[in-house]
Design an enzyme around this catalytic site. Structure first.
Site, short mmCIF file in Angstrom:
data_model
loop_
_atom_site.label_atom_id
_atom_site.label_comp_id
_atom_site.label_asym_id
_atom_site.label_seq_id
_atom_site.Cartn_x
_atom_site.Cartn_y
_atom_site.Cartn_z
N CYS A 261 7.26 3.67 -3.31
CA CYS A 261 8.03 3.25 -2.13
C CYS A 261 7.09 2.97 -0.95
O CYS A 261 6.87 1.84 -0.57
CB CYS A 261 9.02 4.34 -1.71
SG CYS A 261 10.15 4.81 -2.99
N1 SAJ Z 1 2.59 11.43 2.58
C1 SAJ Z 1 1.59 11.75 3.48
N2 SAJ Z 1 1.94 12.26 4.69
C2 SAJ Z 1 3.24 12.45 5.04
C3 SAJ Z 1 4.25 12.11 4.11
C4 SAJ Z 1 3.91 11.61 2.88
O1 SAJ Z 1 0.40 11.59 3.20
O2 SAJ Z 1 3.50 12.94 6.15
C5 SAJ Z 1 2.22 10.85 1.29
C6 SAJ Z 1 2.73 11.65 0.09
O3 SAJ Z 1 1.77 12.60 -0.30
C7 SAJ Z 1 2.90 10.56 -0.96
C8 SAJ Z 1 3.29 9.34 -0.14
O4 SAJ Z 1 2.86 9.59 1.19
O5 SAJ Z 1 1.68 10.28 -1.63
C9 SAJ Z 1 4.78 9.06 -0.16
O6 SAJ Z 1 5.39 10.29 0.11
P1 SAJ Z 1 6.97 10.35 0.51
O7 SAJ Z 1 7.26 11.74 0.91
O8 SAJ Z 1 7.30 9.27 1.45
O9 SAJ Z 1 7.68 10.15 -0.88
P2 SAJ Z 1 8.30 8.88 -1.57
O10 SAJ Z 1 7.30 7.84 -1.84
O11 SAJ Z 1 9.09 9.41 -2.70
O12 SAJ Z 1 9.26 8.28 -0.45
C10 SAJ Z 1 10.63 8.50 -0.53
C11 SAJ Z 1 11.21 7.32 0.16
N3 SAJ Z 1 12.59 7.23 -0.18
C12 SAJ Z 1 13.09 6.00 -0.47
O13 SAJ Z 1 12.42 5.00 -0.46
C13 SAJ Z 1 14.50 5.96 -0.82
C14 SAJ Z 1 11.04 7.41 1.66
O14 SAJ Z 1 11.91 6.44 2.29
C15 SAJ Z 1 11.39 8.74 2.20
O15 SAJ Z 1 11.09 8.77 3.59
C16 SAJ Z 1 10.56 9.78 1.49
O16 SAJ Z 1 10.92 9.73 0.10
C17 SAJ Z 1 10.83 11.17 2.06
O17 SAJ Z 1 11.17 11.24 3.25
O18 SAJ Z 1 10.62 12.10 1.32
#
Ligand code: SAJ
Length: 424
Positions: A261
């Site tokens: 995503c």
């Molecule tokens: N990450 C960071 N720092 C942060 C947050 C995440 O380095 O503060 C990294 C994570 O380790 C990962 C990547 O970014 O490698 C993505 O992490 P994520 O928590 O955003 O997880 P995703 O990719 O599963 O994103 C989903 C998304 N949901 C949808 O697209 C429906 C995103 O919109 C959400 O914001 C996210 O989950 C969420 O909030 O958990």
């Protein structure tokens, strides 16, 4: 509405929960996927995706009816496309799965069908890519069948927000289509269903949500690099800033941004805008900063080993974590893979351990994984967060590179072990 039959096309982390929900709400719901293996598992009530919530739901469902035979679309009135929209190695959008799903639907499309796209796309995709394929059926979108877009917002592993209670936004080609689609989604979710004034607005909503997250992560990653030089622990500063009750939203620095995503969606907008002659400088810079974090983390490994007069070459190093985020078994676009590649090129004597992905791990358990001179945390799995400084000391580990700032830095340093975090 309940007399409508639903078909979910694409039974992954988005389509499968939606299939469960549609069935639980009383709709006759079919599932269509290209994988025989996946269909067979699901029909037996077994989830192909490791997710406790989903596994339980499938077990409780009676009469699961998924197939690889597209004839099932003839029996459906509401067709929801939930297939992947990845990027290729050049970071260009790969719409092939979506185009192929649309071709399959087009062959079976009937008058008054409602087709909804949930896959994340760039604004204009539904109208310019999906619609022409569907109209090969001879039917006219907006007149003979309805076409809508409702972005998926499934967050793998999230215990609070799921397909049942997530607010939804919908855009459609026609007002009738908007009404049809809204009525369906309002019948399955307990949350708000907001009707937007166009397909593009709905497509752009999802892209904006995830791009917002990517630039905020890039912001803290850049701050982490700067504070590291100034000897400031950025996790303290973010905790401090988070006490502000408004206008600040904490994000956390790390060894990189992975997943299908956040790392992917900005490129969908960047490439579309470029076609329209606009360059997203800010989004590109954020992607550059986030893409630089795996290499930055390997730099920390080199620095940490230098402090004990060692080089990476031939040093026993364990990378803890393969998944792109904690608690999941998904390696797509994972920064851990880049860190591993670079350490291999530097000649490290490498072990890899991810309890969620044993088949790609080179050791069977954490105890064996900790037999190393240096460990690198690449994923914030709960199992890693509880590793105690005493345990690290006992195993004779000399250098800890905490790519997710999730270990007890003070405890580790107090035992005379070299600790390098990301901005701490
Ligand atoms: N990450 C960071 N720092 C942060 C947050 C995440 O380095 O503060 C990294 C994570 O380790 C990962 C990547 O970014 O490698 C993505 O992490 P994520 O928590 O955003 O997880 P995703 O990719 O599963 O994103 C989903 C998304 N949901 C949808 O697209 C429906 C995103 O919109 C959400 O914001 C996210 O989950 C969420 O909030 O958990």
């Amino acid at each position: 509405m309940l007399n409508k039959r639903v078909c979910i096309v694409g039974l992954g982390y988005v389509g499968l929960p939606l299939l469960c929900l549609s069935m639980e709400k009383g709709y006759k719901t079919y599932g269509l996927d290209i994988s025989n293996e996946r269909v067979e598992m699901i029909n037996k009530g077994v989830s192909p995706i490791k997710d406790k919530f989903l596994e339980q739901r499938l077990k409780n469902l009676k009469g699961i009816d998924t197939t690889t035979d597209s004839a099932v679309l003839r029996k459906s009135d509401i067709i929801i496309i939930c297939v992947p929209t990845p990027i290729d190695s050049q970071y260009n959008p790969n719409l092939k799965p979506l185009q192929s799903a649309a071709e399959t639907v087009s062959k079976e499309l009937k008058k008054n069908d409602l087709v909804v796209v949930e896959s994340t796309v760039f604004p204009g995709t539904t109208e310019e890519v999906v619609k022409p394929i569907l109209e090969k059926s001879g039917l006219k979108a907006g007149k003979d069948f309805y076409l809508a877009y409702c972005p998926e917002r499934v967050d793998p592993g999230n215990k609070k927000w799921n397909v049942n209670n997530l607010p939804r936004v919908i855009g459609a080609l026609s007002s009738e289509g908007l009404k049809e689609a809204s009525e369906f989604y309002r019948s399955i979710t307990s949350s708000e269903v907001l009707e937007l004034n166009s397909l593009k607005a709905a497509e752009a909503t999802k892209i904006m949500e995830n791009t917002f997250r990517d630039i905020n992560i890039a912001f803290v990653n850049e701050m982490a690099k700067s504070f590291d030089i100034m000897g400031i622990d950025i996790t303290e500063v973010i905790k401090g800033a988070s006490t502000k009750p408004f206008a600040f939203m904490p994000h956390w620095p790390g060894c990189g941004v992975g997943g299908h995503c956040i790392k992917v969606d900005p490129y969908y907008l960047i490439s579309r805008a470029r076609e329209n002659g606009f360059t997203h400088q800010f989004l590109n810079l954020a992607r550059e900063i986030n893409n630089s974090m795996p290499h930055y983390t390997v730099g920390k490994v080199v620095e940490g080993l230098n402090e004990i007069d060692k080089s990476v070459k031939d040093t026993k190093i364990t990378v803890l974590g393969l998944a792109y985020k904690g608690g999941v078994d998904d390696m797509r676009e994972s920064p851990a893979l880049e860190i591993i590649d670079e350490l291999k090129k530097l000649g490290a004597d490498l072990k890899i351990f991810d309890p969620y992905i044993p088949e790609k791990s080179t050791v069977k358990g954490l105890d064996e994984a900790l037999n190393a001179e240096c460990i690198v945390i690449a994923t914030d799995h709960p199992e890693f967060k509880i590793i105690k400084p005493e345990e690290i000391k006992e195993k004779g580990i000399k250098v800890v590179i905490d790519g997710k700032n999730c270990l007890d830095k003070a405890g580790i340093v107090s035992l005379g072990i070299v600790y390098k975090g990301i901005g701490r």
